[in-house]
Write a protein that holds these residues in place. Structure first.
Motif, PDB file in Angstrom:
ATOM      1  N   THR A 191      -7.079 -23.466  26.560  1.00 32.06           N
ATOM      2  CA  THR A 191      -7.132 -22.597  25.499  1.00 32.06           C
ATOM      3  C   THR A 191      -8.555 -22.628  24.856  1.00 32.06           C
ATOM      4  O   THR A 191      -9.253 -21.630  24.487  1.00 32.06           O
ATOM      5  N   TYR A 227      -5.082 -26.260  16.687  1.00 30.75           N
ATOM      6  CA  TYR A 227      -3.867 -25.804  17.689  1.00 30.75           C
ATOM      7  C   TYR A 227      -2.719 -25.360  16.711  1.00 30.75           C
ATOM      8  O   TYR A 227      -2.153 -26.359  15.791  1.00 30.75           O
ATOM      9  N   ILE A 231       1.483 -22.884  23.744  1.00 27.70           N
ATOM     10  CA  ILE A 231       1.632 -21.459  24.574  1.00 27.70           C
ATOM     11  C   ILE A 231       2.241 -21.656  25.921  1.00 27.70           C
ATOM     12  O   ILE A 231       1.976 -22.640  26.634  1.00 27.70           O
ATOM     13  N   ASP A 259      -0.433 -14.095  20.178  1.00 26.58           N
ATOM     14  CA  ASP A 259       0.515 -13.467  20.829  1.00 26.58           C
ATOM     15  C   ASP A 259       0.549 -11.871  20.583  1.00 26.58           C
ATOM     16  O   ASP A 259       1.491 -11.249  20.056  1.00 26.58           O
ATOM     17  N   TYR A 266      -1.922 -18.841  17.932  1.00 24.29           N
ATOM     18  CA  TYR A 266      -1.653 -20.096  18.848  1.00 24.29           C
ATOM     19  C   TYR A 266      -2.766 -21.078  18.597  1.00 24.29           C
ATOM     20  O   TYR A 266      -2.551 -22.247  18.611  1.00 24.29           O
TER      21      TYR A 266
END
Length: 296
Positions: A191, A227, A231, A259, A266
């Protein structure tokens, strides 16, 4: 113009900086081919090397009208105009000449989603990159991490957009399955990589617009990620990047992974990108030119 080979390095340095500025301006003209720029850069490098050797020899032998200590070797070497141009102007010229994506390279299965279709429908938003266009992009081929992710299946598809007025970048990604730490959950490092690279895409877009207070590259100096939610592997996510502030060679930016435009958040990130000093830039340029990063 002949370089003044006196004990002081200032006249030669001024001459090199002047030549560098002239070559830099020329490199941003759309009519200048990157290969021509590189050829000019290599010529400047050869001239600079000869000047450094002769001036250093004079200072060492005491024939230059001063002592060895009066020869500032760094002052000569830190401003090799051609070296700096080799790193920055070739990339700039290629980016300046790069056309908008053609219809074939624009295609992406991600565009079937309605929320993705709405992004380029906004005013001043252009599609600037896709998974297919990476194969022909002048700077994002071979060892680029997204190219490798797409080739190996960590990414299934990608499409990118840029708002030329708001200076906001959108990267839509379909994630693969082999991106996990905990089973079925995307690794946090993956990420962070997506966010860092989207910030880099924004930097590239800003440079293409000549919207930055510096020229040359800039590198990630600080990346802070928070965070917010897990995900799932295989998800389609939207990563955005925006400018927060600029000061000299420093560029603060922020990024979000969600999203979709109005979906769950996320992760968020704040990053500092720093353009290298002329010292570092010159050293990097020499290395990249030597390693053939910009082949003719």
């Amino acid at each position: 113009m002949r370089v003044n080979k006196c004990a002081s390095a200032t006249p030669a340095t001024d001459w090199l900086q002047m030549q560098g500025r002239l070559l830099l301006r020329a490199s941003f003209r759309s009519s200048v081919h990157p290969t021509c720029v590189k050829g000019a850069a290599e010529t400047r490098l050869q001239q600079q090397s000869a000047s450094v050797r002769q001036a250093h020899s004079q200072a060492t032998n005491g024939t230059g009208g001063g002592s060895q200590s009066s020869f500032n070797r760094k002052q000569f070497i830190l401003y090799p105009a051609a070296a700096v141009i080799a790193l920055t102007s070739v990339a700039a010229a290629k980016a300046h000449q790069q056309p908008l994506l053609d219809e074939e390279h624009q295609h992406s299965s991600l565009l079937d989603a309605q929320w993705v279709q709405r992004i380029p429908q906004q005013q001043n938003v252009l599609q600037v990159l896709s998974a297919k266009s990476l194969d022909t992009h002048p700077l994002l081929t071979k060892d680029h991490i997204f190219t490798a992710f797409l080739r190996n299946g960590q990414l299934k598809d990608m499409v990118c957009f840029y708002d030329t007025v708001e200076k906001k970048y959108y990267t839509v990604l379909q994630l693969g399955r082999e991106v996990c730490g905990f089973p079925t959950i995307v690794h946090g490092g993956f990420t962070a990589t997506v966010m860092d690279e989207t910030l880099g895409f924004l930097l590239f877009a800003l440079k293409k617009q000549q919207a930055l207070p510096f020229w040359g590259p800039a590198y990630t100096a600080h990346l802070e990620v928070e965070y917010k939610a897990k995900i799932s592997a295989g998800s389609v996510v939207l990563c955005t990047a925006e400018i927060e502030s600029m000061e000299g060679r420093k560029l603060w930016m922020k990024s979000t992974v969600k999203d979709g435009p109005t979906g769950k958040v996320y992760a968020t990130a704040r990053a500092l990108f720093v353009a290298p000093s002329s010292t570092r830039l010159a050293k990097d340029a020499v290395r990249l030119l030597r390693d053939g990063v910009f082949p003719s």
